[in-house]
Write a protein that holds these residues in place. Structure first.
Motif, PDB file in Angstrom:
ATOM      1  N   LEU A  91     186.352  20.934  94.617  1.00  0.00           N
ATOM      2  CA  LEU A  91     186.170  22.259  95.223  1.00  0.00           C
ATOM      3  C   LEU A  91     186.369  23.367  94.195  1.00  0.00           C
ATOM      4  O   LEU A  91     186.532  24.532  94.553  1.00  0.00           O
ATOM      5  N   ASP A  92     186.389  22.986  92.912  1.00  0.00           N
ATOM      6  CA  ASP A  92     186.758  23.957  91.876  1.00  0.00           C
ATOM      7  C   ASP A  92     185.868  25.197  91.866  1.00  0.00           C
ATOM      8  O   ASP A  92     186.345  26.308  91.599  1.00  0.00           O
ATOM      9  N   VAL A  93     184.590  25.046  92.182  1.00  0.00           N
ATOM     10  CA  VAL A  93     183.694  26.207  92.159  1.00  0.00           C
ATOM     11  C   VAL A  93     184.113  27.208  93.239  1.00  0.00           C
ATOM     12  O   VAL A  93     184.228  28.416  92.985  1.00  0.00           O
ATOM     13  N   PRO A 146     175.736  25.062  90.264  1.00  0.00           N
ATOM     14  CA  PRO A 146     175.190  25.769  91.443  1.00  0.00           C
ATOM     15  C   PRO A 146     175.465  25.011  92.750  1.00  0.00           C
ATOM     16  O   PRO A 146     174.549  24.504  93.392  1.00  0.00           O
ATOM     17  N   SER A 147     176.735  24.929  93.085  1.00  0.00           N
ATOM     18  CA  SER A 147     177.151  24.236  94.314  1.00  0.00           C
ATOM     19  C   SER A 147     176.592  24.958  95.541  1.00  0.00           C
ATOM     20  O   SER A 147     176.683  26.190  95.639  1.00  0.00           O
ATOM     21  N   VAL A 148     176.057  24.201  96.484  1.00  0.00           N
ATOM     22  CA  VAL A 148     175.450  24.809  97.673  1.00  0.00           C
ATOM     23  C   VAL A 148     176.533  25.437  98.551  1.00  0.00           C
ATOM     24  O   VAL A 148     176.508  26.643  98.838  1.00  0.00           O
ATOM     25  N   THR A 188     168.513  15.612  96.442  1.00  0.00           N
ATOM     26  CA  THR A 188     169.367  14.413  96.421  1.00  0.00           C
ATOM     27  C   THR A 188     169.450  13.774  97.807  1.00  0.00           C
ATOM     28  O   THR A 188     169.579  12.559  97.928  1.00  0.00           O
ATOM     29  N   ASP A 189     169.339  14.592  98.858  1.00  0.00           N
ATOM     30  CA  ASP A 189     169.406  14.039 100.213  1.00  0.00           C
ATOM     31  C   ASP A 189     168.179  13.191 100.560  1.00  0.00           C
ATOM     32  O   ASP A 189     168.158  12.528 101.601  1.00  0.00           O
ATOM     33  N   LEU A 190     167.136  13.237  99.721  1.00  0.00           N
ATOM     34  CA  LEU A 190     165.964  12.385  99.963  1.00  0.00           C
ATOM     35  C   LEU A 190     165.877  11.248  98.954  1.00  0.00           C
ATOM     36  O   LEU A 190     164.945  10.439  99.006  1.00  0.00           O
ATOM     37  N   ARG A 234     171.163  12.915  89.758  1.00  0.00           N
ATOM     38  CA  ARG A 234     171.881  13.813  88.846  1.00  0.00           C
ATOM     39  C   ARG A 234     172.759  14.821  89.573  1.00  0.00           C
ATOM     40  O   ARG A 234     173.276  15.750  88.960  1.00  0.00           O
ATOM     41  N   VAL A 235     172.922  14.661  90.904  1.00  0.00           N
ATOM     42  CA  VAL A 235     173.770  15.606  91.642  1.00  0.00           C
ATOM     43  C   VAL A 235     175.104  14.957  92.008  1.00  0.00           C
ATOM     44  O   VAL A 235     176.169  15.517  91.744  1.00  0.00           O
ATOM     45  N   PHE A 236     175.041  13.781  92.608  1.00  0.00           N
ATOM     46  CA  PHE A 236     176.273  13.083  93.015  1.00  0.00           C
ATOM     47  C   PHE A 236     176.414  11.800  92.201  1.00  0.00           C
ATOM     48  O   PHE A 236     175.455  11.040  92.059  1.00  0.00           O
TER      49      PHE A 236
HETATM   50  C1  UD1 Z   1     175.338  20.379 100.127  1.00  0.00           C
HETATM   51  C2  UD1 Z   1     174.713  19.727 101.328  1.00  0.00           C
HETATM   52  C3  UD1 Z   1     174.422  18.251 101.052  1.00  0.00           C
HETATM   53  C4  UD1 Z   1     173.603  18.102  99.767  1.00  0.00           C
HETATM   54  C5  UD1 Z   1     174.232  18.865  98.614  1.00  0.00           C
HETATM   55  C6  UD1 Z   1     173.379  18.908  97.369  1.00  0.00           C
HETATM   56  C7  UD1 Z   1     175.609  20.971 103.185  1.00  0.00           C
HETATM   57  C8  UD1 Z   1     176.466  20.976 104.394  1.00  0.00           C
HETATM   58  N1  UD1 Z   1     175.611  19.853 102.456  1.00  0.00           N
HETATM   59  O1  UD1 Z   1     176.589  19.718  99.885  1.00  0.00           O
HETATM   60  O2  UD1 Z   1     173.680  17.729 102.151  1.00  0.00           O
HETATM   61  O3  UD1 Z   1     173.530  16.735  99.413  1.00  0.00           O
HETATM   62  O4  UD1 Z   1     174.478  20.241  98.993  1.00  0.00           O
HETATM   63  O5  UD1 Z   1     172.126  19.398  97.658  1.00  0.00           O
HETATM   64  O6  UD1 Z   1     174.904  21.927 102.924  1.00  0.00           O
HETATM   65  N2  UD1 Z   1     180.715  20.211  92.769  1.00  0.00           N
HETATM   66  C9  UD1 Z   1     181.706  20.496  91.874  1.00  0.00           C
HETATM   67  N3  UD1 Z   1     182.604  21.477  92.211  1.00  0.00           N
HETATM   68  C10 UD1 Z   1     182.557  22.156  93.382  1.00  0.00           C
HETATM   69  C11 UD1 Z   1     181.528  21.834  94.289  1.00  0.00           C
HETATM   70  C12 UD1 Z   1     180.619  20.855  93.955  1.00  0.00           C
HETATM   71  O7  UD1 Z   1     181.789  19.911  90.799  1.00  0.00           O
HETATM   72  O8  UD1 Z   1     183.401  23.014  93.633  1.00  0.00           O
HETATM   73  C13 UD1 Z   1     179.747  19.132  92.432  1.00  0.00           C
HETATM   74  C14 UD1 Z   1     179.760  17.987  93.442  1.00  0.00           C
HETATM   75  O9  UD1 Z   1     180.771  17.060  93.161  1.00  0.00           O
HETATM   76  C15 UD1 Z   1     178.377  17.415  93.268  1.00  0.00           C
HETATM   77  C16 UD1 Z   1     177.537  18.662  92.958  1.00  0.00           C
HETATM   78  O10 UD1 Z   1     178.450  19.665  92.546  1.00  0.00           O
HETATM   79  O11 UD1 Z   1     178.336  16.540  92.180  1.00  0.00           O
HETATM   80  C17 UD1 Z   1     176.740  19.173  94.125  1.00  0.00           C
HETATM   81  O12 UD1 Z   1     177.600  19.528  95.162  1.00  0.00           O
HETATM   82  P1  UD1 Z   1     177.307  20.736  96.137  1.00  0.00           P
HETATM   83  O13 UD1 Z   1     176.064  21.459  95.754  1.00  0.00           O
HETATM   84  O14 UD1 Z   1     178.556  21.531  96.267  1.00  0.00           O
HETATM   85  O15 UD1 Z   1     177.057  19.946  97.483  1.00  0.00           O
HETATM   86  P2  UD1 Z   1     177.636  20.387  98.881  1.00  0.00           P
HETATM   87  O16 UD1 Z   1     177.530  21.854  98.951  1.00  0.00           O
HETATM   88  O17 UD1 Z   1     178.939  19.717  99.128  1.00  0.00           O
END
Ligand code: UD1
Length: 431
Positions: free
Chosen positions: A128-130, A167-169, A311-313, A333-335
């Motif tokens: 959750l660092d972002v 760019p965390s969603v 990534t969800d697909l 490359r996302v998870f």
């Molecule tokens: C959202 C979506 C999920 C989708 C994902 C990526 C929702 C409810 N969920 O999840 O369906 O698969 O986007 O498109 O909208 N990360 C960090 N630090 C942070 C936050 C994220 O390092 O503080 C990393 C995560 O570990 C991961 C990557 O960033 O590797 C993407 O995560 P993020 O974009 O935050 O996904 P979510 O928002 O959790």
């Protein structure tokens, strides 16, 4: 629940899909838009809300925070009463990742917010660092107390320029929500560009927020004193749309999907065309067709933030790639841990060589019905897609994962001609 009593999907494969469907509103737009309701004392109405478990859980979280709601026929009316306070019950926070989205609104409205560790799909470390660095940049103190995140901003939040490490969603959404009522101007640099962010920004603007740049790399927010209610229709679910297109392709079928937004799916549509599917697009409509004798060919793909391949697909597309000719490399490359479907796909007979985050799929391999288990929302959908292409009956466990994110994927597939049903407990003992 004993294994024998566990529900599963029973599928008889090799039925060609053919039909017309209207897709549902987007799960990942519903949750942030519901969180936005915490920013106002006035009611808001959301239209085209998918009836999925994650929405139901989020409404329970809002209820625990003092926001009443009604959910009928894909419309939610939320009625906040005064400034909401408190924190999501731990069991609900742990049920879905988006529970953490209450942090931004509560922090900016009450000067304090806390939340237990958010749950959701187990597909990587998901830190959750972002979010936390962003709250700090806006002037909050953030600490972890007994496993809970606690953020305080006794003097309110003040706008700042914040560069997201990634760019965390949900990170972008949380900071966008908080910045709407912060003092002064906030710039979110390296923001997520997903269409769901644009939908949230549109709702926030309807509530009176001053936001520009959503959908681009930098979002600018000028804080306002207060926000009102809004009436917002959610965007179509691009992941549901993509899953249905892929399901039609894997059965060498046809589907006409209505109420969709083709612009949100460029990357997938490009890949489907590349492998040989015929795609026709019109505003609000997508048709896909794969003939019985069409030669489908391999492709490589990289799952990336929007506008890259979603990534969800990735898991669902991997199931399709087992049925095309040649070698495809799928690079996630996302998870870092989103490959749990591979072992299960192999149980159908798929030829997939492990390659860490970049497995190699060699096709086409004839698939045979199998008994498998989905471990997250999209992995379960991928196994359903594989079962549609498999000879003989399959049983897919992990039903509860699927219903978190899809309103009724089995019902939609059935409407397109698939032989799929939810099996009762006694049925699960036999094929
Ligand atoms: C959202 C979506 C999920 C989708 C994902 C990526 C929702 C409810 N969920 O999840 O369906 O698969 O986007 O498109 O909208 N990360 C960090 N630090 C942070 C936050 C994220 O390092 O503080 C990393 C995560 O570990 C991961 C990557 O960033 O590797 C993407 O995560 P993020 O974009 O935050 O996904 P979510 O928002 O959790």
């Amino acid at each position: 629940m004993s294994a024998a009593a566990e529900p599963c999907f029973r599928i008889n494969g090799l039925r060609r899909l053919d039909g017309v469907l209207r897709v549902n509103g987007a799960k990942n737009a519903a949750l942030p838009c519901l969180a936005a309701s915490l920013l106002s004392d006035e009611p808001s109405r959301l239209r085209r809300v998918p009836d999925i478990e994650d929405v139901r859980r989020f409404l329970e979280i809002l209820s625990a925070l003092g926001v009443e709601s009604e959910f009928e026929e894909n419309e939610v009316v939320v009625r906040p009463s005064g400034v909401c306070a408190g924190s999501p019950p731990d069991n609900l926070a742990a049920a879905l990742r988006a529970s953490f989205l209450v942090m931004g609104p509560l922090l900016v409205r009450t000067g304090q917010a806390s939340c237990g560790t958010p749950g959701g799909d187990v597909i990587g470390a998901r830190p959750l660092d972002v979010h936390l660095a962003g709250f700090r940049a806006l002037g909050a103190e953030v600490e972890s107390v007994g496993g809970r995140t606690v953020a305080r901003a006794a003097n309110g939040l003040r706008g700042a320029t914040f560069v997201l490490d990634y760019p965390s969603v949900l990170g972008t959404e949380n900071l966008l929500l908080a910045a709407t009522l912060a003092r002064g101007r906030t710039r979110l640099v390296n923001a997520a560009m997903e269409p769901e962010i644009v939908c949230l920004a549109q709702m926030l603007r309807r509530m009176g927020a001053r936001i520009s740049g959503a959908g681009g790399h930098t979002i600018t927010i000028d804080g306002v004193e207060r926000l009102g209610g809004a009436d917002q229709e959610l965007i179509p679910d691009r992941i549901e749309t993509g899953s249905l297109l892929i399901a039609a392709a894997v059965t060498r079928g046809r589907a006409c999907l209505q109420g969709v937004e083709p612009d949100h799916l460029e990357s997938l549509l490009g890949k489907l065309s590349e492998i040989g599917a015929v795609i026709r697009r019109e505003p609000g409509q997508l048709d896909i067709e794969v003939g019985n004798h069409t030669r489908l060919v391999a492709t490589n793909l990289q799952a990336l933030p929007f506008p890259g391949f979603a990534t969800d697909l990735q898991a669902v597309m991997t199931a399709l790639l087992t049925q095309v000719e040649g070698t495809s490399v799928v690079h996630e490359r996302v998870f870092e841990n989103r490959m749990q479907h591979l072992d299960e796909l192999r149980k159908f007979g798929a030829n997939i060589i492990a390659g860490g985050a970049a497995p190699v799929v060699i096709g086409p391999t004839p698939l045979s019905g199998a008994v498998v288990r989905g471990t997250d929302i999209r992995a379960t959908a991928a196994l359903i897609v594989a079962a549609l292409a498999a000879d003989g009956p399959s049983r897919i466990f992990g039903v509860s994962h699927l219903s978190r994110g899809y309103s009724d994927l089995p019902g939609q597939l059935q409407a397109l001609g698939a032989d799929i049903e939810l099996a009762r407990s006694a049925d699960t003992l036999t094929n």
